[in-house]
Design an enzyme around this catalytic site. Structure first.
Site, PDB file in Angstrom:
ATOM      1  N   TYR A  75       0.820  -1.211   0.000  1.00 10.61           N
ATOM      2  CA  TYR A  75       0.000   0.000   0.000  1.00 10.61           C
ATOM      3  C   TYR A  75       0.856   1.265   0.000  1.00 10.61           C
ATOM      4  O   TYR A  75       0.410   2.321   0.445  1.00 10.61           O
ATOM      5  CB  TYR A  75      -0.953  -0.013   1.197  1.00 10.61           C
ATOM      6  CG  TYR A  75      -2.214  -0.845   0.971  1.00 10.61           C
ATOM      7  CD1 TYR A  75      -3.189  -0.431   0.056  1.00 10.61           C
ATOM      8  CD2 TYR A  75      -2.444  -2.025   1.667  1.00 10.61           C
ATOM      9  CE1 TYR A  75      -4.341  -1.180  -0.158  1.00 10.61           C
ATOM     10  CE2 TYR A  75      -3.600  -2.784   1.467  1.00 10.61           C
ATOM     11  CZ  TYR A  75      -4.545  -2.341   0.550  1.00 10.61           C
ATOM     12  OH  TYR A  75      -5.697  -3.072   0.343  1.00 10.61           O
ATOM     13  N   PHE A 125      -4.343   7.746   7.142  1.00 11.59           N
ATOM     14  CA  PHE A 125      -4.764   6.413   7.598  1.00 11.59           C
ATOM     15  C   PHE A 125      -3.726   5.324   7.306  1.00 11.59           C
ATOM     16  O   PHE A 125      -3.968   4.154   7.583  1.00 11.59           O
ATOM     17  CB  PHE A 125      -6.116   6.025   6.982  1.00 11.59           C
ATOM     18  CG  PHE A 125      -6.133   6.035   5.468  1.00 11.59           C
ATOM     19  CD1 PHE A 125      -5.633   4.965   4.726  1.00 11.59           C
ATOM     20  CD2 PHE A 125      -6.657   7.123   4.774  1.00 11.59           C
ATOM     21  CE1 PHE A 125      -5.636   4.977   3.340  1.00 11.59           C
ATOM     22  CE2 PHE A 125      -6.673   7.148   3.372  1.00 11.59           C
ATOM     23  CZ  PHE A 125      -6.165   6.065   2.666  1.00 11.59           C
ATOM     24  N   ARG A 155     -14.495  -4.200  -9.343  1.00  4.93           N
ATOM     25  CA  ARG A 155     -14.750  -3.034  -8.470  1.00  4.93           C
ATOM     26  C   ARG A 155     -16.256  -2.888  -8.235  1.00  4.93           C
ATOM     27  O   ARG A 155     -16.687  -2.511  -7.153  1.00  4.93           O
ATOM     28  CB  ARG A 155     -14.175  -1.758  -9.090  1.00  4.93           C
ATOM     29  CG  ARG A 155     -12.663  -1.744  -9.246  1.00  4.93           C
ATOM     30  CD  ARG A 155     -11.912  -1.611  -7.952  1.00  4.93           C
ATOM     31  NE  ARG A 155     -12.241  -0.431  -7.199  1.00  4.93           N
ATOM     32  CZ  ARG A 155     -11.484   0.063  -6.215  1.00  4.93           C
ATOM     33  NH1 ARG A 155     -10.337  -0.533  -5.880  1.00  4.93           N
ATOM     34  NH2 ARG A 155     -11.850   1.114  -5.554  1.00  4.93           N
ATOM     35  N   THR A 172     -15.518   1.866  -1.232  1.00  2.00           N
ATOM     36  CA  THR A 172     -14.533   1.696  -0.147  1.00  2.00           C
ATOM     37  C   THR A 172     -15.215   1.726   1.222  1.00  2.00           C
ATOM     38  O   THR A 172     -14.911   0.909   2.096  1.00  2.00           O
ATOM     39  CB  THR A 172     -13.480   2.829  -0.222  1.00  2.00           C
ATOM     40  OG1 THR A 172     -12.974   2.894  -1.549  1.00  2.00           O
ATOM     41  CG2 THR A 172     -12.348   2.593   0.754  1.00  2.00           C
ATOM     42  N   ARG A 183     -18.688  -5.653  -0.120  1.00  2.00           N
ATOM     43  CA  ARG A 183     -18.452  -4.764   1.025  1.00  2.00           C
ATOM     44  C   ARG A 183     -19.741  -4.439   1.771  1.00  2.00           C
ATOM     45  O   ARG A 183     -19.744  -4.320   3.002  1.00  2.00           O
ATOM     46  CB  ARG A 183     -17.720  -3.507   0.573  1.00  2.00           C
ATOM     47  CG  ARG A 183     -16.217  -3.763   0.380  1.00  2.00           C
ATOM     48  CD  ARG A 183     -15.528  -2.605  -0.285  1.00  2.00           C
ATOM     49  NE  ARG A 183     -14.065  -2.732  -0.234  1.00  2.00           N
ATOM     50  CZ  ARG A 183     -13.246  -2.024  -1.007  1.00  2.00           C
ATOM     51  NH1 ARG A 183     -13.729  -1.162  -1.871  1.00  2.00           N
ATOM     52  NH2 ARG A 183     -11.934  -2.193  -0.899  1.00  2.00           N
ATOM     53  N   GLU A 226       0.336  -6.005  -8.676  1.00  2.00           N
ATOM     54  CA  GLU A 226      -0.129  -6.629  -7.439  1.00  2.00           C
ATOM     55  C   GLU A 226      -0.114  -8.155  -7.533  1.00  2.00           C
ATOM     56  O   GLU A 226       0.242  -8.843  -6.568  1.00  2.00           O
ATOM     57  CB  GLU A 226      -1.519  -6.096  -7.097  1.00  2.00           C
ATOM     58  CG  GLU A 226      -1.479  -4.614  -6.714  1.00  2.00           C
ATOM     59  CD  GLU A 226      -2.846  -3.959  -6.598  1.00  2.00           C
ATOM     60  OE1 GLU A 226      -2.883  -2.751  -6.308  1.00  2.00           O
ATOM     61  OE2 GLU A 226      -3.883  -4.636  -6.797  1.00  2.00           O
TER      62      GLU A 226
HETATM   63  P1  ATP Z   1      -8.478  -1.250  -1.891  1.00  2.00           P
HETATM   64  O1  ATP Z   1      -7.281  -0.591  -2.555  1.00  2.00           O
HETATM   65  O2  ATP Z   1      -8.126  -1.950  -0.609  1.00  2.00           O
HETATM   66  O3  ATP Z   1      -9.240  -2.118  -2.854  1.00  2.00           O
HETATM   67  P2  ATP Z   1     -10.048   1.072  -2.369  1.00  2.00           P
HETATM   68  O4  ATP Z   1      -9.370   1.108  -3.693  1.00  2.00           O
HETATM   69  O5  ATP Z   1     -11.536   0.993  -2.373  1.00  2.00           O
HETATM   70  O6  ATP Z   1      -9.501  -0.112  -1.479  1.00  2.00           O
HETATM   71  P3  ATP Z   1      -8.213   3.070  -1.468  1.00  2.00           P
HETATM   72  O7  ATP Z   1      -8.479   4.530  -1.579  1.00  2.00           O
HETATM   73  O8  ATP Z   1      -7.251   2.439  -2.416  1.00  2.00           O
HETATM   74  O9  ATP Z   1      -9.620   2.330  -1.513  1.00  2.00           O
HETATM   75  O10 ATP Z   1      -7.750   2.793   0.033  1.00  2.00           O
HETATM   76  C1  ATP Z   1      -7.055   1.605   0.361  1.00  2.00           C
HETATM   77  C2  ATP Z   1      -7.555   1.092   1.676  1.00  2.00           C
HETATM   78  O11 ATP Z   1      -7.178   1.993   2.711  1.00  2.00           O
HETATM   79  C3  ATP Z   1      -9.077   0.993   1.816  1.00  2.00           C
HETATM   80  O12 ATP Z   1      -9.613  -0.158   1.268  1.00  2.00           O
HETATM   81  C4  ATP Z   1      -9.239   1.009   3.318  1.00  2.00           C
HETATM   82  O13 ATP Z   1      -8.922  -0.273   3.880  1.00  2.00           O
HETATM   83  C5  ATP Z   1      -8.168   2.007   3.729  1.00  2.00           C
HETATM   84  N1  ATP Z   1      -8.737   3.349   3.824  1.00  2.00           N
HETATM   85  C6  ATP Z   1      -9.067   4.173   2.798  1.00  2.00           C
HETATM   86  N2  ATP Z   1      -9.587   5.325   3.246  1.00  2.00           N
HETATM   87  C7  ATP Z   1      -9.573   5.243   4.599  1.00  2.00           C
HETATM   88  C8  ATP Z   1      -9.955   6.118   5.651  1.00  2.00           C
HETATM   89  N3  ATP Z   1     -10.473   7.318   5.402  1.00  2.00           N
HETATM   90  N4  ATP Z   1      -9.806   5.677   6.927  1.00  2.00           N
HETATM   91  C9  ATP Z   1      -9.277   4.452   7.192  1.00  2.00           C
HETATM   92  N5  ATP Z   1      -8.884   3.581   6.237  1.00  2.00           N
HETATM   93  C10 ATP Z   1      -9.023   3.964   4.964  1.00  2.00           C
HETATM   94 MG    MG Z   2      -7.266   1.002  -3.928  1.00  2.00          MG
END
Ligand code: ATP
Ligand code: MG
Length: 138
Positions: A50, A58, A86, A92, A103, A127
């Site tokens: 990540y 976060f 997606r 998210t 989700r 990934e």
């Molecule tokens: P992922 O990449 O896990 O599929 P996503 O693409 O929907 O999720 P991203 O913006 O890439 O969302 O964020 C990665 C991960 O970080 C999220 O899935 C969540 O676990 C965490 N995350 C994102 N935003 C927040 C937040 N505001 N507070 C806490 N954790 C967060």
């Molecule tokens: Mg993501």
């Protein structure tokens, strides 16, 4: 390559024994499992995965959560895989996720949101290669 995506069933879903139910939804939606393993990320490996979020507030919480227990990583194949996956996982934040999405059904919060899905074809390859050698991707 545009027909593949990458997913992780996150530690919250693993702990709640939702792995089988989530894999069932993935198969039912027409995705073929190309490669799959259950493993546990170290904090260092979770941070690397990540790294794109390293500057976000976060990030520490995310790394701590993603290394808190086992995950199931998989490469999935289907036409239009990244976008369709997606849609299947939903927003998210589970509070904003559409009815019937993974989700909506299994995530408990924006941080502990059950499942990951790649956001582009390019990241799907990066990934997938993070977890699986080319020999394991068939
Ligand atoms: P992922 O990449 O896990 O599929 P996503 O693409 O929907 O999720 P991203 O913006 O890439 O969302 O964020 C990665 C991960 O970080 C999220 O899935 C969540 O676990 C965490 N995350 C994102 N935003 C927040 C937040 N505001 N507070 C806490 N954790 C967060
Ligand atoms: Mg993501």
């Amino acid at each position: 390559m545009s027909n593949r995506t990458f997913t992780m069933i996150k530690p919250d879903a693993t702990k709640k024994n939702n792995t089988g139910a989530i894999l069932q939804m993935i198969n039912a939606a027409g995705f073929r499992i190309v490669a799959m393993k259950t493993t546990k990320l170290s904090a260092e490996k979770a941070g690397e995965f990540y790294a794109v979020h390293a500057a976000r507030p976060f990030y520490a919480e995310l790394v701590n959560f993603m290394s808190s227990g086992p995950i199931t990583a998989a490469i999935l194949e289907k036409e239009n895989a990244v976008e369709d996956f997606r849609k299947l996982i939903g927003a998210t934040n589970p509070a904003e996720a559409a009815e019937g999405t993974i989700r909506k059904l299994y995530a408990s919060s924006i941080g502990e949101n059950a499942i990951h899905g790649s956001d582009s074809n390019e990241n799907a390859v990066i990934e997938g290669d993070f977890f699986f050698s080319k020999l394991e991707q068939f």
